[in-house]
Design an enzyme around this catalytic site. Structure first.
Site, mmCIF file in Angstrom:
data_model
loop_
_atom_site.group_PDB
_atom_site.id
_atom_site.type_symbol
_atom_site.label_atom_id
_atom_site.label_comp_id
_atom_site.label_asym_id
_atom_site.label_seq_id
_atom_site.Cartn_x
_atom_site.Cartn_y
_atom_site.Cartn_z
ATOM 1 N N GLY A 72 0.797 -1.215 0.000
ATOM 2 C CA GLY A 72 0.000 0.000 0.000
ATOM 3 C C GLY A 72 0.831 1.267 0.000
ATOM 4 O O GLY A 72 0.472 2.264 -0.646
ATOM 5 N N SER A 73 1.945 1.266 0.716
ATOM 6 C CA SER A 73 2.773 2.476 0.785
ATOM 7 C C SER A 73 3.349 2.824 -0.578
ATOM 8 O O SER A 73 3.396 3.995 -0.963
ATOM 9 C CB SER A 73 3.897 2.292 1.811
ATOM 10 O OG SER A 73 3.387 2.249 3.121
ATOM 11 N N GLN A 181 -7.347 -0.051 4.343
ATOM 12 C CA GLN A 181 -8.178 -0.633 5.393
ATOM 13 C C GLN A 181 -9.577 -1.003 4.906
ATOM 14 O O GLN A 181 -10.234 -1.866 5.503
ATOM 15 C CB GLN A 181 -8.303 0.334 6.573
ATOM 16 C CG GLN A 181 -7.009 0.595 7.308
ATOM 17 C CD GLN A 181 -6.480 -0.627 8.035
ATOM 18 O OE1 GLN A 181 -7.229 -1.510 8.431
ATOM 19 N NE2 GLN A 181 -5.166 -0.686 8.226
ATOM 20 N N HIS A 203 -1.979 -7.949 2.685
ATOM 21 C CA HIS A 203 -1.946 -8.577 4.007
ATOM 22 C C HIS A 203 -3.001 -8.045 4.961
ATOM 23 O O HIS A 203 -3.127 -8.538 6.084
ATOM 24 C CB HIS A 203 -0.544 -8.439 4.629
ATOM 25 C CG HIS A 203 -0.187 -7.057 5.076
ATOM 26 N ND1 HIS A 203 -0.168 -6.699 6.406
ATOM 27 C CD2 HIS A 203 0.173 -5.960 4.382
ATOM 28 C CE1 HIS A 203 0.209 -5.433 6.508
ATOM 29 N NE2 HIS A 203 0.414 -4.971 5.300
ATOM 30 N N CYS A 327 2.711 1.259 11.707
ATOM 31 C CA CYS A 327 3.875 1.904 11.113
ATOM 32 C C CYS A 327 4.504 2.933 12.044
ATOM 33 O O CYS A 327 5.613 3.388 11.809
ATOM 34 C CB CYS A 327 3.477 2.580 9.798
ATOM 35 S SG CYS A 327 2.781 1.432 8.601
#
Length: 395
Positions: A72-73, A181, A203, A327
């Site tokens: 995602g990042s 999310q 994940h 994070c």
């Protein structure tokens, strides 16, 4: 209780058995490079195509609009940096919010400091919801992108994405949403919501780590993020993570198939947990919108305690939770999300995020609440602030 009670599913989830089973052959049996032309490699290529289609189906879009990333990042970075570079001749203004994930916020800071971007960070209300009138007021002729997360990773609040997409479309501005999310937890139709780009990560939905995607609507002219080979239609170079893609596709299909029944159960347990925590532990408060929130998210602040001590004591009892984003779990600073919704600095330090899964039981939650009551009482008994507060209110 000897078993592990895992209540940190917003940080990561257990890979589902059926997802793992789908992945295993592509480690040792069908290990060919999808870019190779011989027949053996076509098994891998077909698997990548199938995974892409499974994810596209979950968004009601074309498989050609799904671009795989390492997570995602990376997808967030790609959406913002590449859009800025591609559209800077039109303008240099990006609108986002103060409660985004740091993958968005830190990328915006980079674009400000290093690339000359102008960033508007919108405030949110006490529940973490973007005010649509303030969003419209922030738009200028230089605005090229609006990036607002679908649902917050800490407090679970779901944004009015359909309305934001409408505003962006009416003004001819690209709309990106970080749906890390939300994907697999709530229904998402990119056409209905006028979403131009969407980020996600495997994940978070019982898929593997190290795989994500960026949805890019056809016609959005953003540049490549990784240069090299011609993979991902020349937009993201590098040999495809075939087992990861297979697993992500299987996880996406599973998430859509089980969503209705799974989230109904999670909502029932979520509300049960919220009620017990906020009614049985004094001086506690729910963070985030009570209704417009992710089915599995509970975030509560307890006054007069430190969250780190609470987490350590929960861990000693076999309970896994968090104080916010995984994070930033090493940070001693209070959550930027909680501060943005008006939680006082000292209260934000005593916050706990518990996120459920389809394996969570009522017995798990009862055990957790009972232990939390003991932990909070113990920690408050050592707090001079709590002692002074009690003395003051007894006078």
């Amino acid at each position: 209780m000897s078993k592990l009670i895992y209540l940190d599913n917003a940080a990561t989830t257990k890979t589902a058995p059926e997802v793992l089973d789908a992945m295993l052959p592509y480690f040792s049996e069908y290990y060919g490079n999808p870019s190779s032309i011989y027949d053996f490699a076509q098994k891998s290529k077909e698997a990548v195509t199938k995974g892409r289609q499974q994810i596209a189906d979950a968004l009601n879009t074309r498989k050609e609009d799904i671009y795989f990333t390492a997570g995602g990042s990376e997808a967030d970075n790609w959406a913002l940096k590449a859009t800025f570079e591609a559209y800077k001749s039109k303008g240099n203004h990006i609108i986002t919010t103060k409660i985004e994930h740091h993958a968005i916020l830190h990328t915006c800071e980079y674009l400000e400091k290093e690339r000359g971007a102008k960033i508007t960070y919108l405030d949110v209300d006490e529940n973490g919801v973007v005010r649509l009138d303030e969003l419209e007021k922030a738009i200028t002729p230089e605005t090229i992108l609006i990036s607002v997360m679908f649902a917050n990773n800490e407090i679970g609040t779901i944004q009015p994405i359909k309305e934001i997409g409408r505003i962006a479309k009416e003004h001819g501005i690209l709309f990106h949403t970080d749906a890390v999310q939300a994907f697999g937890q709530v229904p998402i139709d990119v056409d209905e919501y006028n979403i131009d780009m969407l980020s996600s990560s495997g994940h978070k939905i019982n898929g593997p780590k190290g795989i994500g995607f960026l949805y890019i609507r056809k016609g959005v002219k953003i540049k490549s993020f990784v240069h090299g080979g011609a993979q991902e239609r020349k937009r993201r170079a590098g040999t495809e993570n075939v087992p990861g893609i297979v697993g992500y596709g299987a996880a996406a299909e599973r998430a859509v198939r089980t969503m209705k029944e799974r989230t109904a159960k999670e909502i029932e347990l979520r509300d049960y947990l919220i009620n017990r925590l906020t009614t049985e532990i004094p001086y506690s408060r729910l963070n985030g919108d009570k209704v417009r929130r992710l089915p599995n998210n509970v975030n509560v602040s307890f006054q007069f305690i430190e969250g780190e001590s609470m987490l350590l004591m929960l861990d000693q009892n076999g309970i896994c939770g968090s104080s916010g984003s995984a994070c930033t779990s090493g940070s001693l600073d209070p959550s930027h999300v909680l501060l943005a919704i008006g939680v006082p600095h000292e209260v934000a330090h005593g916050s706990l995020r518990l996120t459920l899964s389809d394996e969570t039981t009522k017995e798990d939650l009862d055990f957790t609440v009972d232990k939390l009551k003991e932990i909070v009482q113990y920690l408050r008994s050592m707090s001079p602030l709590y002692e002074d507060f009690i003395k003051k209110h007894q006078q």
